[in-house]
Scaffold this active site. Structure first.
Site, PDB file in Angstrom:
ATOM      1  N   CYS A  70       0.817  -1.231   0.000  1.00  0.00           N
ATOM      2  CA  CYS A  70       0.000   0.000   0.000  1.00  0.00           C
ATOM      3  C   CYS A  70       0.842   1.268   0.000  1.00  0.00           C
ATOM      4  O   CYS A  70       0.333   2.348  -0.269  1.00  0.00           O
ATOM      5  CB  CYS A  70      -0.944  -0.001   1.193  1.00  0.00           C
ATOM      6  SG  CYS A  70      -1.962  -1.463   1.206  1.00  0.00           S
ATOM      7  N   HIS A 121      -3.518   6.744   3.353  1.00  0.00           N
ATOM      8  CA  HIS A 121      -3.912   5.467   2.760  1.00  0.00           C
ATOM      9  C   HIS A 121      -5.291   5.099   3.308  1.00  0.00           C
ATOM     10  O   HIS A 121      -5.531   5.171   4.513  1.00  0.00           O
ATOM     11  CB  HIS A 121      -2.879   4.410   3.131  1.00  0.00           C
ATOM     12  CG  HIS A 121      -3.293   3.022   2.776  1.00  0.00           C
ATOM     13  ND1 HIS A 121      -3.889   2.721   1.574  1.00  0.00           N
ATOM     14  CD2 HIS A 121      -3.208   1.850   3.472  1.00  0.00           C
ATOM     15  CE1 HIS A 121      -4.145   1.423   1.544  1.00  0.00           C
ATOM     16  NE2 HIS A 121      -3.755   0.884   2.672  1.00  0.00           N
ATOM     17  N   ASN A 151     -10.223  -0.576   0.447  1.00  0.00           N
ATOM     18  CA  ASN A 151      -8.766  -0.424   0.413  1.00  0.00           C
ATOM     19  C   ASN A 151      -8.258  -0.903  -0.956  1.00  0.00           C
ATOM     20  O   ASN A 151      -8.317  -2.093  -1.257  1.00  0.00           O
ATOM     21  CB  ASN A 151      -8.171  -1.265   1.549  1.00  0.00           C
ATOM     22  CG  ASN A 151      -6.654  -1.201   1.607  1.00  0.00           C
ATOM     23  OD1 ASN A 151      -6.005  -0.735   0.673  1.00  0.00           O
ATOM     24  ND2 ASN A 151      -6.091  -1.686   2.696  1.00  0.00           N
TER      25      ASN A 151
HETATM   26  N1  ACO Z   1     -18.135  -9.561   9.588  1.00  0.00           N
HETATM   27  C1  ACO Z   1     -18.576  -9.907  10.808  1.00  0.00           C
HETATM   28  N2  ACO Z   1     -17.775 -10.254  11.804  1.00  0.00           N
HETATM   29  C2  ACO Z   1     -16.455 -10.272  11.552  1.00  0.00           C
HETATM   30  C3  ACO Z   1     -15.922  -9.944  10.300  1.00  0.00           C
HETATM   31  C4  ACO Z   1     -16.820  -9.578   9.301  1.00  0.00           C
HETATM   32  N3  ACO Z   1     -16.434  -9.227   8.060  1.00  0.00           N
HETATM   33  N4  ACO Z   1     -14.573 -10.038  10.355  1.00  0.00           N
HETATM   34  C5  ACO Z   1     -14.270 -10.427  11.605  1.00  0.00           C
HETATM   35  N5  ACO Z   1     -15.404 -10.577  12.332  1.00  0.00           N
HETATM   36  C6  ACO Z   1     -15.571 -10.982  13.720  1.00  0.00           C
HETATM   37  C7  ACO Z   1     -14.387 -11.764  14.258  1.00  0.00           C
HETATM   38  O1  ACO Z   1     -14.502 -13.127  13.929  1.00  0.00           O
HETATM   39  C8  ACO Z   1     -14.508 -11.513  15.726  1.00  0.00           C
HETATM   40  O2  ACO Z   1     -15.501 -12.373  16.252  1.00  0.00           O
HETATM   41  P1  ACO Z   1     -15.318 -13.022  17.727  1.00  0.00           P
HETATM   42  O3  ACO Z   1     -15.279 -11.865  18.661  1.00  0.00           O
HETATM   43  O4  ACO Z   1     -16.515 -13.883  17.841  1.00  0.00           O
HETATM   44  O5  ACO Z   1     -14.025 -13.761  17.668  1.00  0.00           O
HETATM   45  C9  ACO Z   1     -15.070 -10.086  15.810  1.00  0.00           C
HETATM   46  O6  ACO Z   1     -15.644  -9.824  14.524  1.00  0.00           O
HETATM   47  C10 ACO Z   1     -14.026  -9.043  16.117  1.00  0.00           C
HETATM   48  O7  ACO Z   1     -12.904  -9.282  15.254  1.00  0.00           O
HETATM   49  P2  ACO Z   1     -11.645  -8.377  15.282  1.00  0.00           P
HETATM   50  O8  ACO Z   1     -10.588  -8.958  14.390  1.00  0.00           O
HETATM   51  O9  ACO Z   1     -11.290  -8.072  16.715  1.00  0.00           O
HETATM   52  O10 ACO Z   1     -12.248  -7.059  14.619  1.00  0.00           O
HETATM   53  P3  ACO Z   1     -11.562  -5.670  14.507  1.00  0.00           P
HETATM   54  O11 ACO Z   1     -12.401  -4.656  15.164  1.00  0.00           O
HETATM   55  O12 ACO Z   1     -10.099  -5.742  14.847  1.00  0.00           O
HETATM   56  O13 ACO Z   1     -11.642  -5.396  12.943  1.00  0.00           O
HETATM   57  C11 ACO Z   1     -10.346  -5.504  10.932  1.00  0.00           C
HETATM   58  C12 ACO Z   1     -11.042  -6.308  12.022  1.00  0.00           C
HETATM   59  C13 ACO Z   1     -11.386  -4.621  10.260  1.00  0.00           C
HETATM   60  C14 ACO Z   1      -9.754  -6.477   9.927  1.00  0.00           C
HETATM   61  C15 ACO Z   1      -9.241  -4.630  11.572  1.00  0.00           C
HETATM   62  O14 ACO Z   1      -8.416  -5.433  12.392  1.00  0.00           O
HETATM   63  C16 ACO Z   1      -8.387  -3.924  10.555  1.00  0.00           C
HETATM   64  O15 ACO Z   1      -8.835  -3.035   9.848  1.00  0.00           O
HETATM   65  N6  ACO Z   1      -7.074  -4.258  10.501  1.00  0.00           N
HETATM   66  C17 ACO Z   1      -6.161  -3.601   9.569  1.00  0.00           C
HETATM   67  C18 ACO Z   1      -6.373  -4.130   8.188  1.00  0.00           C
HETATM   68  C19 ACO Z   1      -5.596  -3.335   7.157  1.00  0.00           C
HETATM   69  O16 ACO Z   1      -5.519  -2.129   7.203  1.00  0.00           O
HETATM   70  N7  ACO Z   1      -5.035  -4.065   6.201  1.00  0.00           N
HETATM   71  C20 ACO Z   1      -4.451  -3.486   5.054  1.00  0.00           C
HETATM   72  C21 ACO Z   1      -3.085  -2.983   5.268  1.00  0.00           C
HETATM   73  S1  ACO Z   1      -2.466  -2.215   3.879  1.00  0.00           S
HETATM   74  C22 ACO Z   1      -1.813  -3.352   2.724  1.00  0.00           C
HETATM   75  O17 ACO Z   1      -0.629  -3.467   2.585  1.00  0.00           O
HETATM   76  C23 ACO Z   1      -2.723  -4.175   1.899  1.00  0.00           C
END
Ligand code: ACO
Length: 328
Positions: free
Chosen positions: A112, A249, A279
């Site tokens: 990214c 980003h 993203n």
């Molecule tokens: N829909 C519903 N529930 C979901 C989903 C979904 N799409 N995804 C995860 N959950 C659930 C999980 O299973 C978990 O359930 P549990 O509590 O029963 O175990 C719950 O939601 C909470 O999950 P978390 O992982 O704690 O959710 P979080 O609030 O951290 O959000 C997310 C997850 C959105 C992926 C976040 O961690 C994030 O944005 N991380 C950064 C990602 C990013 O920016 N990546 C790109 C980097 S740039 C590049 O180089 C490509």
């Protein structure tokens, strides 16, 4: 020699995939995706498209705005982590399709952070007097590397491309400072084992899909956006209050908001289009810059920060004085 941006363009595929659409295929909800990320919908490329075809469309628009013909280009740089093929570079396909005969062509893979890496590289070639006209394109067919059964990643990403033309200019440079870096100890937090730029993964082979430790990438993203913005503004000899627009980003609104809060930046100064595109990896700051111009969010003389983080773990930022009218 000084350098400045003189043209910009973007391309977004036609197909819109909404959160509601995803509700039908994975265990998720529109409400969860929107509250946890800020994303409402994203674009997905057609089977006959790829990173190169989107890059060509965005690049053509940028050349039109700059009033430059492809034959005048000395170099084509494509930032992508979803190339059409491993070899040759996607930039080679773009150079050929545009008709930029003889121009050097290579890809930059910094996930990214790739667009900002590529932009910084372009400025160095011009500053050294080695090139006059460079096309910098960021194009990502991220959807090809997504496991559409994995709700933790499939809701986050989209496809698209953004481009700028950078030209030598006798008067003044618009890149006031830059910062770029990487911490390879975090390489396993976000990766794709096998590239899949074309729709060839007909067997649903998991090795082609993105693997992400969302929580740790989230923590890294907040710290990187805040620290790198501070560093690049300091390096330009400016204060945070001197910046007219931040273009971060577009990964997750909660990441952006936490970082901007740490910096004391109000939301009116932050450009957001994540809600419509998700993203788009390297393409995200490039598409956002282009839309900021189209929406008149940038005026002649404005100070703008582009800042990104991504797999690598990589980071990059630059402060630009927006002055395309100053080109001579
Ligand atoms: N829909 C519903 N529930 C979901 C989903 C979904 N799409 N995804 C995860 N959950 C659930 C999980 O299973 C978990 O359930 P549990 O509590 O029963 O175990 C719950 O939601 C909470 O999950 P978390 O992982 O704690 O959710 P979080 O609030 O951290 O959000 C997310 C997850 C959105 C992926 C976040 O961690 C994030 O944005 N991380 C950064 C990602 C990013 O920016 N990546 C790109 C980097 S740039 C590049 O180089 C490509």
């Amino acid at each position: 020699m000084h350098a400045q941006i003189t043209g910009w363009g973007k391309y977004l595929p036609e197909r819109v995939l909404t959160n509601k659409d995803l509700e039908k295929t994975v265990d998720t909800s529109d409400e969860w995706i929107e509250t946890r990320t800020g994303i409402r919908e994203r674009r997905i490329i057609a089977d006959d498209e790829a990173a190169s075809t989107m890059a060509v469309a965005a690049g053509r628009r940028a050349l039109e705005v700059a009033g430059l013909s492809p034959q005048q280009l000395d170099m084509v740089i494509v930032a992508t982590s979803s190339p059409d093929r491993i070899m040759p570079a996607t930039a080679a396909l773009v150079q050929n399709e545009l008709g930029a005969e003889g121009a050097a062509a290579f890809d930059v893979n910094a996930a990214c952070s790739g667009f900002i890496y590529a932009l910084i590289i372009a400025y160095q070639f011009i500053a050294a007097g080695a090139c006059e006209n460079i096309l910098v394109v960021a194009s990502e067919a991220v959807s090809r590397s997504i496991d559409w059964e994995d709700r933790s990643t499939c809701v986050l990403f989209g496809d698209g491309a953004g481009a700028v033309v950078v030209q030598a200019n006798g008067n003044a440079t618009d890149m006031l400072s830059f910062v770029m870096g990487n911490d390879g100890s975090g390489a396993d937090l976000l990766y794709i084992h096998h590239p899949c730029g074309l729709p060839t993964n007909t067997h649903n082979d998991k090795r082609y899909y993105m693997v992400m430790d969302g929580k740790n990438v989230f923590r890294f993203g907040v710290a990187a956006l805040a620290d790198v913005s501070r560093q690049v503004i300091d390096a330009a000899g400016l204060n945070i209050s001197d910046i007219d627009l931040f273009i971060p980003h577009q990964a997750n609104n909660r990441i952006t908001q936490a970082a901007m809060k740490a910096l004391g930046i109000s939301s009116e100064k932050v450009f957001v289009n994540l809600d419509r595109y998700g993203n788009t990896s390297a393409a995200s700051p490039a598409i956002a810059l282009c839309e900021a111009v189209e929406q008149s969010r940038l005026k002649q003389g404005d100070m703008v920060v582009l800042v990104a983080f991504g797999a690598g773990l990589s980071w990059a930022a630059t402060v630009l004085r927006w002055q395309p009218d100053a080109y001579s």
